[in-house]
Design a protein around this motif. Structure first.
Motif, PDB file in Angstrom:
ATOM      1  N   VAL A   4      -4.660  10.770  -6.339  1.00  0.00           N
ATOM      2  CA  VAL A   4      -3.544   9.919  -6.740  1.00  0.00           C
ATOM      3  C   VAL A   4      -2.231  10.511  -6.232  1.00  0.00           C
ATOM      4  O   VAL A   4      -1.395   9.808  -5.647  1.00  0.00           O
ATOM      5  N   LEU A   5      -2.072  11.803  -6.417  1.00  0.00           N
ATOM      6  CA  LEU A   5      -0.822  12.441  -5.989  1.00  0.00           C
ATOM      7  C   LEU A   5      -0.641  12.362  -4.474  1.00  0.00           C
ATOM      8  O   LEU A   5       0.442  12.031  -3.983  1.00  0.00           O
ATOM      9  N   THR A   6      -1.684  12.663  -3.719  1.00  0.00           N
ATOM     10  CA  THR A   6      -1.525  12.676  -2.256  1.00  0.00           C
ATOM     11  C   THR A   6      -1.354  11.260  -1.708  1.00  0.00           C
ATOM     12  O   THR A   6      -0.522  11.030  -0.839  1.00  0.00           O
ATOM     13  N   LEU A   7      -2.134  10.327  -2.212  1.00  0.00           N
ATOM     14  CA  LEU A   7      -2.007   8.956  -1.710  1.00  0.00           C
ATOM     15  C   LEU A   7      -0.626   8.397  -2.042  1.00  0.00           C
ATOM     16  O   LEU A   7       0.003   7.728  -1.221  1.00  0.00           O
ATOM     17  N   PHE A   8      -0.148   8.701  -3.243  1.00  0.00           N
ATOM     18  CA  PHE A   8       1.181   8.222  -3.623  1.00  0.00           C
ATOM     19  C   PHE A   8       2.247   8.858  -2.714  1.00  0.00           C
ATOM     20  O   PHE A   8       3.135   8.172  -2.216  1.00  0.00           O
ATOM     21  N   SER A   9       2.136  10.149  -2.469  1.00  0.00           N
ATOM     22  CA  SER A   9       3.104  10.815  -1.588  1.00  0.00           C
ATOM     23  C   SER A   9       3.088  10.184  -0.201  1.00  0.00           C
ATOM     24  O   SER A   9       4.146   9.960   0.408  1.00  0.00           O
ATOM     25  N   ALA A  10       1.905   9.896   0.288  1.00  0.00           N
ATOM     26  CA  ALA A  10       1.806   9.301   1.627  1.00  0.00           C
ATOM     27  C   ALA A  10       2.530   7.956   1.672  1.00  0.00           C
ATOM     28  O   ALA A  10       3.193   7.633   2.658  1.00  0.00           O
ATOM     29  N   ARG A  11       2.421   7.190   0.588  1.00  0.00           N
ATOM     30  CA  ARG A  11       3.120   5.890   0.541  1.00  0.00           C
ATOM     31  C   ARG A  11       4.633   6.101   0.570  1.00  0.00           C
ATOM     32  O   ARG A  11       5.365   5.380   1.233  1.00  0.00           O
ATOM     33  N   ILE A  12       5.089   7.083  -0.189  1.00  0.00           N
ATOM     34  CA  ILE A  12       6.535   7.333  -0.249  1.00  0.00           C
ATOM     35  C   ILE A  12       7.044   7.766   1.130  1.00  0.00           C
ATOM     36  O   ILE A  12       8.085   7.297   1.598  1.00  0.00           O
ATOM     37  N   VAL A  13       6.276   8.632   1.789  1.00  0.00           N
ATOM     38  CA  VAL A  13       6.686   9.090   3.122  1.00  0.00           C
ATOM     39  C   VAL A  13       6.818   7.905   4.070  1.00  0.00           C
ATOM     40  O   VAL A  13       7.808   7.747   4.781  1.00  0.00           O
ATOM     41  N   THR A  14       5.798   7.044   4.058  1.00  0.00           N
ATOM     42  CA  THR A  14       5.836   5.875   4.938  1.00  0.00           C
ATOM     43  C   THR A  14       7.032   4.986   4.621  1.00  0.00           C
ATOM     44  O   THR A  14       7.704   4.470   5.512  1.00  0.00           O
ATOM     45  N   TRP A  15       7.295   4.841   3.348  1.00  0.00           N
ATOM     46  CA  TRP A  15       8.411   4.000   2.929  1.00  0.00           C
ATOM     47  C   TRP A  15       9.739   4.551   3.455  1.00  0.00           C
ATOM     48  O   TRP A  15      10.564   3.820   3.996  1.00  0.00           O
ATOM     49  N   ILE A  16       9.916   5.870   3.321  1.00  0.00           N
ATOM     50  CA  ILE A  16      11.148   6.489   3.827  1.00  0.00           C
ATOM     51  C   ILE A  16      11.245   6.324   5.336  1.00  0.00           C
ATOM     52  O   ILE A  16      12.292   5.978   5.885  1.00  0.00           O
ATOM     53  N   GLU A  17      10.114   6.540   6.023  1.00  0.00           N
ATOM     54  CA  GLU A  17      10.101   6.375   7.479  1.00  0.00           C
ATOM     55  C   GLU A  17      10.591   4.993   7.880  1.00  0.00           C
ATOM     56  O   GLU A  17      11.407   4.840   8.772  1.00  0.00           O
ATOM     57  N   ARG A  18      10.076   3.976   7.224  1.00  0.00           N
ATOM     58  CA  ARG A  18      10.461   2.620   7.599  1.00  0.00           C
ATOM     59  C   ARG A  18      11.908   2.349   7.281  1.00  0.00           C
ATOM     60  O   ARG A  18      12.605   1.674   8.025  1.00  0.00           O
ATOM     61  N   LYS A  19      12.353   2.875   6.159  1.00  0.00           N
ATOM     62  CA  LYS A  19      13.743   2.646   5.776  1.00  0.00           C
ATOM     63  C   LYS A  19      14.683   3.224   6.830  1.00  0.00           C
ATOM     64  O   LYS A  19      15.644   2.590   7.237  1.00  0.00           O
ATOM     65  N   THR A  20      14.387   4.446   7.279  1.00  0.00           N
ATOM     66  CA  THR A  20      15.284   5.054   8.254  1.00  0.00           C
ATOM     67  C   THR A  20      15.197   4.344   9.591  1.00  0.00           C
ATOM     68  O   THR A  20      16.147   4.299  10.343  1.00  0.00           O
ATOM     69  N   LYS A  21      14.046   3.787   9.898  1.00  0.00           N
ATOM     70  CA  LYS A  21      13.903   3.068  11.161  1.00  0.00           C
ATOM     71  C   LYS A  21      14.713   1.778  11.151  1.00  0.00           C
ATOM     72  O   LYS A  21      15.321   1.412  12.135  1.00  0.00           O
ATOM     73  N   LEU A  22      14.703   1.087  10.007  1.00  0.00           N
ATOM     74  CA  LEU A  22      15.349  -0.220   9.952  1.00  0.00           C
ATOM     75  C   LEU A  22      16.867  -0.119   9.856  1.00  0.00           C
ATOM     76  O   LEU A  22      17.547  -1.115   9.950  1.00  0.00           O
TER      77      LEU A  22
END
Ligand SMILES: Nc1ncnc2c1ncn2[C@@H]1O[C@H](COP(=O)(O)OP(=O)(O)OP(=O)(O)O)[C@@H](O)[C@H]1O
Ligand SMILES: [Mg+2]
Lengths: 271, 243
Positions: free
Chosen positions: A251-269
């Motif tokens: 749960v912790l790792t999968l959740f972290s991975a989602r947050i990382v992806t979310w930040i990545e997309r935010k900075t890209k957009l």
């Protein structure tokens, strides 16, 4: 693999709303959460008992990981700048540090910080009659965070180095030719561009650190893993215990991975 | 009169490559000097030594009375000397206007409002005020190079260095950049331009210089150098370029 999938999604032009935030990887996370909930509801003995027992360990794991990671971001940058420095002394120190640390298993390093390092301080205290040193006792938390930070800063310095070196030399030259000094150029020109490049590997480091934090269980820090061992020792149900511990980490790792992806997309957009 | 750039017998080595072999050159305020020469002759290296992007091994360079020796002096010189690169080197993470204002606020310590006004004036001067909020990679090459010129001018330099400013451009965009440079020359800016644009050299330059193998081979007004060169190597080079 996680990353390539997300790249595809953002290229398809999903910009806002649920499809942006909730992709199929969230389903995996929710699936794992659902399994935990189902186990707790339909088999409270032992699963509810396990969760209650290891609950404080979850926070210990999160706390240890997050505090260490913040420190790693800072010291890793310092070491990374040392690695690309033209100053022979700075460069040499950073290189020796990184090469040594990367060559020693993290578990051994943690053992050193918790068991050997305090003894060294005590010996020094005895030798020079410094009483606060002679009676020094290791704080497990402190030593765990120190150990994780010391090790992961070396890994992170390589991430920073690669990121900075991926920015074309012309950027630094343009900044310097406008009269900016080295630190201004780094801060305003190089790092903002490098951060976009290094976000995926930095996220990876976070998740690896989260998993490696389970090693601190051997130096008396009561994290998820250690609490799991204690529970098993008292109740002799290894299968259920370690399945639950594994699910909690997932749960912790999968959740972290989602947050990382979310930040990545935010900075890209952003642009 | 004191030259604004005084270059005295400089030598530069890259490992075993002797890139500059005793170059001396005086450039006076308001002069426009065009530097030509074959690839690898040391043109870029000479230009980059003037603002110390490259360190040289022997000799002396004095810019506007400041000798290039200490780190402090280097930064002082760099604020006096603007540089425009072949590859533009705009900052891709900043908007066009931010490209032009950043160094003003960080280095010149102007307040953001003032920097913005100056930035917009300069964007108007190079003819693209309407692109102020756009990011550099959305611009054409010619537009990017004009922004790069505006960015350098924003520091109020006394000298502008151009290293092949048009050779990465599509042919139809070369003139718009040369026009900006020509206007700058007419205003009296001191300029050192590495470029094989003969038309620009004839129209704007007081002097043309031919470099070969790390040395200045010949130096004359552009019309004279291009039509009546005395040196054999100059003739050979021009015959290749003017084909
Ligand atoms: N950073 C560097 N490291 C090693 N050698 C270099 C470096 N920069 C330039 N040189 C060498 O120094 C010499 C002069 O190079 P320079 O770039 O000044 O030539 P140039 O006249 O600008 O050529 P071009 O027209 O191709 O731009 C060349 O032999 C080049 O290979
Ligand atoms: Mg060149």
């Amino acid at each position: 693999m996680v990353n390539s999938k997300n790249e595809n999604n953002s290229k398809n032009g999903e910009k806002k709303g649920y499809s942006f935030f909730f992709d199929r990887w969230w389903l995996l996370l929710f699936g794992v959460l659902a399994i935990i909930v189902l186990l707790v509801i339909f088999k409270p003995d032992p699963f509810r008992r396990i969760i209650i027992f290891v609950y404080d360990g979850i926070w210990v794991t999160i706390f240890t990981t997050v505090v260490s990671f913040v420190l790693v971001l800072i010291f890793g940058l310092a070491a990374g700048l040392g690695r690309i420095s033209k100053n022979i002394i700075l460069n040499g120190m950073a290189t020796i540090y990184v090469e040594l640390v990367r060559g020693i298993p993290l578990l051994v390093q943690l053992m050193f910080w918790y068991f050997a390092f305090p003894s060294v301080i005590q010996e020094v205290g005895n030798a020079f009659a410094i009483s606060s040193f002679a009676t020094y006792r290791a704080n497990p938390f402190l030593m765990a965070i120190l150990g994780l930070t010391f090790c992961y800063s070396a890994y992170m310095s390589e991430v920073y180095r690669a990121g900075i070196q991926s920015i074309s030399k012309g950027q630094m030259e343009a900044a310097r030719s406008l009269g900016m000094n080295y630190f201004q150029s780094m801060r305003f020109i190089i790092l903002p561009q490098a951060i976009r490049v290094i976000l995926p590997p930095v996220g990876n480091e976070f998740i690896t650190l989260l998993k490696d934090s389970s090693l601190v269980s051997v130096v008396a820090v009561a994290d998820i893993t250690r609490r799991g061992r204690e529970f098993m020792a008292a109740n002799f149900i290894p299968i259920q215990t370690w399945v639950m511990v594994a699910l909690l980490y997932l749960v912790l790792t999968l959740f972290s991975a989602r947050i990382v992806t979310w930040i990545e997309r935010k900075t890209k957009l952003e642009r | 009169m004191e030259p604004i750039i005084h270059i005295n017998q400089i030598h530069k080595y890259f490992g075993h490559v002797h890139a500059l072999r005793g170059v001396s050159l005086d450039i006076y305020k308001g002069e426009v000097v065009v530097v030509i020469g074959p690839s690898g002759s040391g043109k870029s290296t000479l230009l980059r030594c003037i603002n110390r992007l490259e360190e040289f091994d022997q000799g002396q360079i004095v810019v506007d009375g400041i000798t290039l020796d200490s780190a402090e002096n280097i930064n002082a010189v760099r604020t006096e000397v603007g540089m425009v690169f072949q590859q533009f080197n705009l900052f891709p993470h900043l908007s066009v206007l931010e490209n032009v204002t950043l160094a003003q606020t960080v280095v010149r310590k102007r307040n953001p409002a003032e920097a913005k006004i100056i930035g917009m004036q300069l964007l108007e001067k190079v003819g693209i005020p309407e692109k102020a909020q756009v990011y550099p990679l959305q611009l054409s090459g010619g537009q990017q190079q004009r922004v790069a010129i505006a960015r350098a001018l924003a520091m109020n330099p006394k000298i502008m260095l151009f290293d092949e400013p048009t050779s990465a451009l599509d042919p139809e965009m070369i003139q718009e950049v040369l026009d900006v440079m020509l206007a700058l020359a007419r205003e009296g800016m001191t300029m050192v331009v590495v470029s094989h644009e003969m038309g620009f050299a004839r129209a704007a330059a007081n002097r043309a210089i031919l470099m070969d193998e790390g040395q200045i081979i010949e130096e004359a007004p552009p019309n004279v150098l291009f039509t009546n060169p005395t040196n054999e190597r100059t003739k050979l080079f021009l015959s290749k370029v003017l084909l």
